[in-house]
Design an enzyme around this catalytic site. Structure first.
Site, PDB file in Angstrom:
ATOM      1  N   PHE A   1      -1.772   8.166   4.164  1.00  0.00           N
ATOM      2  CA  PHE A   1      -2.584   8.774   5.227  1.00  0.00           C
ATOM      3  C   PHE A   1      -3.834   9.468   4.673  1.00  0.00           C
ATOM      4  O   PHE A   1      -4.149  10.616   5.040  1.00  0.00           O
ATOM      5  CB  PHE A   1      -1.778   9.797   6.042  1.00  0.00           C
ATOM      6  CG  PHE A   1      -0.760   9.229   6.994  1.00  0.00           C
ATOM      7  CD1 PHE A   1      -0.733   7.879   7.307  1.00  0.00           C
ATOM      8  CD2 PHE A   1       0.174  10.065   7.599  1.00  0.00           C
ATOM      9  CE1 PHE A   1       0.226   7.363   8.196  1.00  0.00           C
ATOM     10  CE2 PHE A   1       1.122   9.558   8.490  1.00  0.00           C
ATOM     11  CZ  PHE A   1       1.144   8.222   8.781  1.00  0.00           C
TER      12      PHE A   1
ATOM     13  N   ASN B   1       0.834  -1.204   0.000  1.00  0.00           N
ATOM     14  CA  ASN B   1       0.000   0.000   0.000  1.00  0.00           C
ATOM     15  C   ASN B   1       0.861   1.243   0.000  1.00  0.00           C
ATOM     16  O   ASN B   1       1.932   1.287   0.597  1.00  0.00           O
ATOM     17  CB  ASN B   1      -0.982  -0.019   1.185  1.00  0.00           C
ATOM     18  CG  ASN B   1      -0.449   0.690   2.422  1.00  0.00           C
ATOM     19  OD1 ASN B   1      -0.508   1.926   2.506  1.00  0.00           O
ATOM     20  ND2 ASN B   1       0.098  -0.060   3.370  1.00  0.00           N
TER      21      ASN B   1
ATOM     22  N   ASN C   1       5.557  -1.421  11.564  1.00  0.00           N
ATOM     23  CA  ASN C   1       4.773  -0.989  10.405  1.00  0.00           C
ATOM     24  C   ASN C   1       5.145  -1.840   9.177  1.00  0.00           C
ATOM     25  O   ASN C   1       5.823  -2.855   9.302  1.00  0.00           O
ATOM     26  CB  ASN C   1       5.052   0.499  10.152  1.00  0.00           C
ATOM     27  CG  ASN C   1       3.825   1.225   9.640  1.00  0.00           C
ATOM     28  OD1 ASN C   1       3.199   0.762   8.673  1.00  0.00           O
ATOM     29  ND2 ASN C   1       3.460   2.334  10.250  1.00  0.00           N
TER      30      ASN C   1
ATOM     31  N   LYS D   1       5.034   3.724  17.372  1.00  0.00           N
ATOM     32  CA  LYS D   1       5.039   2.665  16.341  1.00  0.00           C
ATOM     33  C   LYS D   1       6.200   2.863  15.387  1.00  0.00           C
ATOM     34  O   LYS D   1       6.345   3.926  14.790  1.00  0.00           O
ATOM     35  CB  LYS D   1       3.718   2.676  15.569  1.00  0.00           C
ATOM     36  CG  LYS D   1       3.646   1.537  14.549  1.00  0.00           C
ATOM     37  CD  LYS D   1       2.241   1.346  14.043  1.00  0.00           C
ATOM     38  CE  LYS D   1       2.178   0.245  13.002  1.00  0.00           C
ATOM     39  NZ  LYS D   1       0.820   0.064  12.507  1.00  0.00           N
TER      40      LYS D   1
ATOM     41  N   ASN E   1       4.879   6.111   3.532  1.00  0.00           N
ATOM     42  CA  ASN E   1       4.182   6.816   2.449  1.00  0.00           C
ATOM     43  C   ASN E   1       4.000   8.307   2.679  1.00  0.00           C
ATOM     44  O   ASN E   1       3.310   8.969   1.915  1.00  0.00           O
ATOM     45  CB  ASN E   1       2.824   6.135   2.208  1.00  0.00           C
ATOM     46  CG  ASN E   1       2.995   4.669   1.861  1.00  0.00           C
ATOM     47  OD1 ASN E   1       3.820   4.331   1.012  1.00  0.00           O
ATOM     48  ND2 ASN E   1       2.263   3.793   2.526  1.00  0.00           N
ATOM     49  N   THR E   2       4.576   8.820   3.757  1.00  0.00           N
ATOM     50  CA  THR E   2       4.622  10.268   3.969  1.00  0.00           C
ATOM     51  C   THR E   2       6.097  10.651   3.968  1.00  0.00           C
ATOM     52  O   THR E   2       6.824  10.274   4.890  1.00  0.00           O
ATOM     53  CB  THR E   2       3.950  10.648   5.314  1.00  0.00           C
ATOM     54  OG1 THR E   2       2.558  10.300   5.229  1.00  0.00           O
ATOM     55  CG2 THR E   2       4.067  12.139   5.602  1.00  0.00           C
TER      56      THR E   2
ATOM     57  N   SER F   1       5.250   5.324   8.876  1.00  0.00           N
ATOM     58  CA  SER F   1       4.652   5.080   7.570  1.00  0.00           C
ATOM     59  C   SER F   1       5.663   5.411   6.478  1.00  0.00           C
ATOM     60  O   SER F   1       6.290   6.467   6.515  1.00  0.00           O
ATOM     61  CB  SER F   1       3.418   5.942   7.369  1.00  0.00           C
ATOM     62  OG  SER F   1       3.067   5.925   5.994  1.00  0.00           O
TER      63      SER F   1
HETATM   64  C1  LIG Z   1      -3.811  -0.834   3.586  1.00  0.00           C
HETATM   65  C2  LIG Z   1      -2.980  -0.586   4.804  1.00  0.00           C
HETATM   66  C3  LIG Z   1      -3.036   0.656   5.415  1.00  0.00           C
HETATM   67  C4  LIG Z   1      -2.287   0.900   6.553  1.00  0.00           C
HETATM   68  N1  LIG Z   1      -2.369   2.115   7.165  1.00  0.00           N
HETATM   69  C5  LIG Z   1      -1.697   2.337   8.326  1.00  0.00           C
HETATM   70  C6  LIG Z   1      -1.836   3.568   9.015  1.00  0.00           C
HETATM   71  O1  LIG Z   1      -2.575   4.453   8.614  1.00  0.00           O
HETATM   72  N2  LIG Z   1      -1.108   3.745  10.150  1.00  0.00           N
HETATM   73  C7  LIG Z   1      -0.284   2.762  10.669  1.00  0.00           C
HETATM   74  O2  LIG Z   1       0.332   2.965  11.718  1.00  0.00           O
HETATM   75  N3  LIG Z   1      -0.156   1.573  10.035  1.00  0.00           N
HETATM   76  C8  LIG Z   1      -0.831   1.341   8.896  1.00  0.00           C
HETATM   77  N4  LIG Z   1      -0.715   0.130   8.257  1.00  0.00           N
HETATM   78  C9  LIG Z   1       0.223  -0.874   8.804  1.00  0.00           C
HETATM   79  C10 LIG Z   1      -0.445  -1.902   9.696  1.00  0.00           C
HETATM   80  O3  LIG Z   1      -0.990  -1.301  10.839  1.00  0.00           O
HETATM   81  C11 LIG Z   1       0.587  -2.989  10.121  1.00  0.00           C
HETATM   82  O4  LIG Z   1       1.568  -2.362  10.912  1.00  0.00           O
HETATM   83  C12 LIG Z   1       1.238  -3.669   8.939  1.00  0.00           C
HETATM   84  O5  LIG Z   1       0.342  -3.860   7.885  1.00  0.00           O
HETATM   85  C13 LIG Z   1       1.835  -5.025   9.313  1.00  0.00           C
HETATM   86  O6  LIG Z   1       0.854  -5.905   9.810  1.00  0.00           O
HETATM   87  P1  LIG Z   1       0.095  -6.999   8.881  1.00  0.00           P
HETATM   88  O7  LIG Z   1       1.171  -7.748   8.134  1.00  0.00           O
HETATM   89  O8  LIG Z   1      -0.653  -7.857   9.842  1.00  0.00           O
HETATM   90  O9  LIG Z   1      -0.793  -6.237   7.991  1.00  0.00           O
HETATM   91  C14 LIG Z   1      -1.450  -0.133   7.101  1.00  0.00           C
HETATM   92  C15 LIG Z   1      -1.411  -1.383   6.480  1.00  0.00           C
HETATM   93  C16 LIG Z   1      -2.160  -1.629   5.349  1.00  0.00           C
HETATM   94  C17 LIG Z   1      -2.099  -2.972   4.700  1.00  0.00           C
END
Ligand SMILES: Cc1cc2nc3c(=O)[nH]c(=O)nc-3n(C[C@H](O)[C@H](O)[C@H](O)COP(=O)(O)O)c2cc1C
Length: 344
Positions: free
Chosen positions: A114, A110, A243, A214, A175-176, A173
């Site tokens: 934000f 992704n 993350n 985080k 992406n910022t 993140s």
């Molecule tokens: C589509 C998407 C959007 C995400 N947006 C955020 C976010 O806004 N803030 C954040 O701290 N982590 C965000 N994450 C990261 C997740 O909270 C998590 O840390 C990461 O995906 C690893 O866990 P997973 O493998 O179980 O998904 C996002 C992940 C995905 C897939």
């Protein structure tokens, strides 16, 4: 992009483009179509930063960016739900498409950036649920075009404080642009110094809230040591590790494998668990850890607990397996506890 609607619903929703599927899922959950599970076995309860978690399996940030469905996700069996990331002002995020499934890898890339409704709407939604039980965290970030990121975090803390069980300061993140640079020692000291000033005022005025940090998985040994030291010295209550990664493991399969953004799901499991272990070693029990990244089974969640996590979070595996996974993980943890496993 989340298929929490049972197995058949999940398969149908997965036919849609990823982001539309997510929107449909959120709307369905808002309309009351989510699953409901029974109360947790008391042996699953954990205490973390003064909070009582009925079970240690949480929903990671990013699924419910706008605090639309925390109660539906608590009803689905999560022990806690982290909403956000929310930024002070609403923002559109990156151009679409920005969310990609990697079917062969049970992964997602992704670069949402934000996208969110902003603090005012976020806090209104949380205010509406005030008084309801359940641990709901607020994950805060900075606007992309902000010229004072510290002020963005300060505002986030001030505004969400009354409406959440804990605050997560998200500096990880990918992406910022520039956000992850806040993880370097000097920048982190400054940021957490500011966080503490706001925290002191909020605590005096409204009572205490735990504050979590985080971090990204793409950190070397020195960075881990610096983050552990600075977080500990500044009184952060827990680290969330981790993350998404900007790394692309060799041989990553799927048409979208070369898309830019953060990779999550199965290919993140080993890396994020290794990092969790490094933080556990560096902190030596001084601060609790929440393990996240690639959890797709009870065995994965247990691996995080064994590496030093007191609680875990997941997101991506729900896309592939639906909400039944939460129950399966909790049963697996219970069996592990019965066989002598211990949560630190
Ligand atoms: C589509 C998407 C959007 C995400 N947006 C955020 C976010 O806004 N803030 C954040 O701290 N982590 C965000 N994450 C990261 C997740 O909270 C998590 O840390 C990461 O995906 C690893 O866990 P997973 O493998 O179980 O998904 C996002 C992940 C995905 C897939």
């Amino acid at each position: 992009m989340m298929e929490t609607l049972g197995h058949a619903g999940s398969r149908l929703v997965r036919l849609l483009p990823a982001e539309s599927a997510h929107r449909v899922t959120i709307q369905a959950l808002r309309a009351g179509f989510g699953p409901r599970v029974q109360t947790d076995d008391p042996r699953l309860a954990v205490e973390l930063a003064g909070l009582h978690f009925p079970n240690p399996v949480g929903l990671a940030a990013g699924f419910d960016k706008n605090a639309e469905v925390p109660d539906a996700m608590l009803r689905a069996g999560f022990g806690f739900v982290e909403c956000g990331t929310v930024t002070p002002r609403p923002q559109a995020g990156n151009p679409k498409p920005r969310l990609f499934r990697l079917l062969e890898e049970q992964a997602v890339i992704n670069r949402m950036g934000f996208n969110n409704d902003g603090l005012a709407v976020f806090c209104d939604r949380l205010r509406e649920r005030s008084g309801r039980p359940g641990i709901v965290g607020a994950n805060i970030g900075a606007n992309k075009d902000s010229d004072d990121r510290m002020e963005d975090y300060a505002q986030g803390m001030r505004r969400v404080w009354l409406h959440c069980s804990y605050v997560t300061v998200n500096i990880s993140s990918p992406n910022t642009p520039g956000l992850r640079a806040l993880q370097t020692r000097g920048a982190l000291e400054e940021l957490l110094g500011g966080v503490n000033e706001v925290r002191a005022i909020q605590t005096r005025t409204h009572g205490p809230r735990p504050v979590f940090l985080k971090v990204a998985p793409d950190l070397d040994e020195d960075e881990v040591r610096a983050i552990a030291e600075v977080s500990r010295a500044s009184g952060i209550d827990a680290l969330i590790v981790s993350n998404t990664t900007i790394d692309r493991p060799q041989g990553l399969r799927g048409a979208a494998a070369t898309e830019a953004g953060g990779l999550s799901g199965r290919p993140l499991m080993a890396k994020s668990t290794r990092l969790l272990q490094e933080f556990a070693d560096a902190l030596d029990g001084a601060m609790p850890l929440i393990g996240v990244g690639g959890i797709a089974s009870a065995a994965d969640a247990i691996a995080k607990l064994e590496a030093g996590a007191r609680a875990v979070q997941l997101y991506t595996a729900l896309v592939w397996q639906g909400p039944g996974l939460v129950k399966q993980i909790k049963l697996g943890i219970l069996a592990w506890l019965e066989a002598g496993g211990r949560i630190r």
